[in-house]
Design an enzyme around this catalytic site. Structure first.
Site, PDB file in Angstrom:
ATOM      1  CB  CYS A 151      -1.061  -0.035   0.969  1.00  0.00           C
ATOM      2  SG  CYS A 151      -2.162   1.227   1.102  1.00  0.00           S
ATOM      3  CB  CYS A 205      -7.086  -0.788   6.277  1.00  0.00           C
ATOM      4  SG  CYS A 205      -7.062  -1.243   4.753  1.00  0.00           S
TER       5      CYS A 205
END
Length: 381
Positions: A125, A221
């Site tokens: 990410c 997440c």
């Protein structure tokens, strides 16, 4: 409100951002995830007197699948980021990056698990949506810098900006940022790297931020409940293919499993193969054969690891090097055998055998407190 009066004047907030122009003439873009760390960065930035713009990337909302919101950049977190921006009187924008995030991070996560690797999606990410895209946006907005809430330090050295471990070892996130390029590091600021988390929460309370007591996110997440296998199985149903648990030394079948996606190298619990003379650990995964290979702990001992897609930050020093092969492990002495950086493959050799080195994870190389670079572990020897 006048954000320049939020903090004690003795706190050199402008110095935290290393601005090259007077603050009143500067523009700072802050990556806001909705958590307390990035919110404090926004408050610190606003207190300098610079123009501040908060940007939140909506990366993933797992609520539809689990009934809960994700731990970063989704649902309630976006609401928190917007509320903090309103409190500080700064502009705030939300950009939908779910499609890119799914393709670059979530799909890769599933593929890695299916291949018997142990992925680190937070690094993916940072390499993609968080830094590449945010940095581009910040520059398009004419910002002097992009600031994030990561706990690392950016220190100017003889050859330019260097990436160093955070002052607070319990919060240090340098492992996840080894792939930061020199060009990115020249533009990004990490104002929290020199502060302990307790002080950051105190600053949040001083600024009257509504998320000052918000718990730190503990999970990936898009896996807020910690059930990685469920995510992989939903994306790659073939990952649940049952198979044999095989002794890596004797070849004996010791039991059956419900899919290699439930196992990682170094795992001991959950094997359900009791009645053996010694504890056994997962020492390898053969996704093609749907086999989980187990063996005694000594089989996890690794003398070297091959790393690929390497990145180097600054020149290689003459001082001894160490490496972390897991985010929570301590750096151990190593030597490099081959080039580092530019995507080249190289080998790191451990001074003492290292345990639990798993393909798919990252090996991050340090010179003291400085991050030299690193790469993805592709194999071990």
């Amino acid at each position: 409100m006048d954000a320049t009066t939020l903090f004690d004047p003795a706190l050199d907030t402008a110095g935290l951002f290393d601005l090259t122009r007077p603050a009143k003439d500067s523009r700072i873009v802050v990556a806001m995830s909705g958590g307390v760390d990035s919110s404090v960065v926004a408050a610190l930035a606003a207190s300098t007197g610079a123009e501040v713009i908060g940007i939140t990337l909506q990366l993933y909302d797992y609520g539809a699948a689990t009934g809960r919101k994700g731990a970063c950049c989704a649902g309630d977190d976006i609401s928190d980021a917007r509320a903090v921006s309103d409190r500080l009187g700064i502009a705030h924008y939300v950009f939908d990056h779910e499609s890119a995030f799914r393709e670059d991070v979530v799909e890769q996560f599933a593929d890695d698990y299916l291949a018997g690797r142990t992925p680190v999606p937070c690094i993916r990410c940072n390499m993609g949506p968080k830094f590449t895209d945010l940095l581009r946006m910040a520059k398009e907005l004419g910002a002097d810098c992009l600031a994030t809430g990561h706990y690392v330090r950016r220190i100017t050295g003889p050859a330019g900006p260097e990436l160093h471990r955070a002052i607070d070892p319990a919060r240090d996130q340098s492992y996840f940022l080894y792939a930061t390029t020199e060009e990115q590091l020249d533009y990004i600021r990490y104002p929290l790297g020199g502060l302990p988390k307790t002080v950051v929460r105190e600053l949040a309370e001083q600024a009257g931020l509504r998320n000052a007591a918000k718990p730190d996110s503990q999970d990936i997440c898009f896996v807020p409940d910690g059930d990685y296998a469920k995510i992989v199985r939903s994306l790659r149903p073939e990952g649940g293919k049952p198979g044999a648990i095989v002794h890596a030394q004797t070849g004996e079948e010791l039991g059956r499993h419900k899919g290699v996606i439930h196992y990682t190298v170094g795992q001991r619990r959950g094997l359900e193969i009791g009645g053996l003379p010694e504890p056994l650990y997962v020492v390898g995964l053969d996704a093609e054969k749907a086999e989980v290979h187990v063996g005694p702990k000594i089989m996890l001992a690794v003398h070297a690891a091959q790393i690929i897609e390497t990145n180097r930050i600054g020149p290689l020093p003459d001082t001894p090097l160490t490496a972390k092969v897991r985010s929570l492990s301590k750096p151990v002495p190593i030597t490099l055998e081959g080039p580092l950086g530019g995507g080249a493959a190289t080998t790191i050799r451990f001074e003492q055998p290292e345990f639990g080195v798993a393909p798919g994870q990252a090996a991050v190389i340090y010179a003291g407190e400085r991050v030299v670079g690193g790469g993805w572990i592709d194999g071990t020897g």
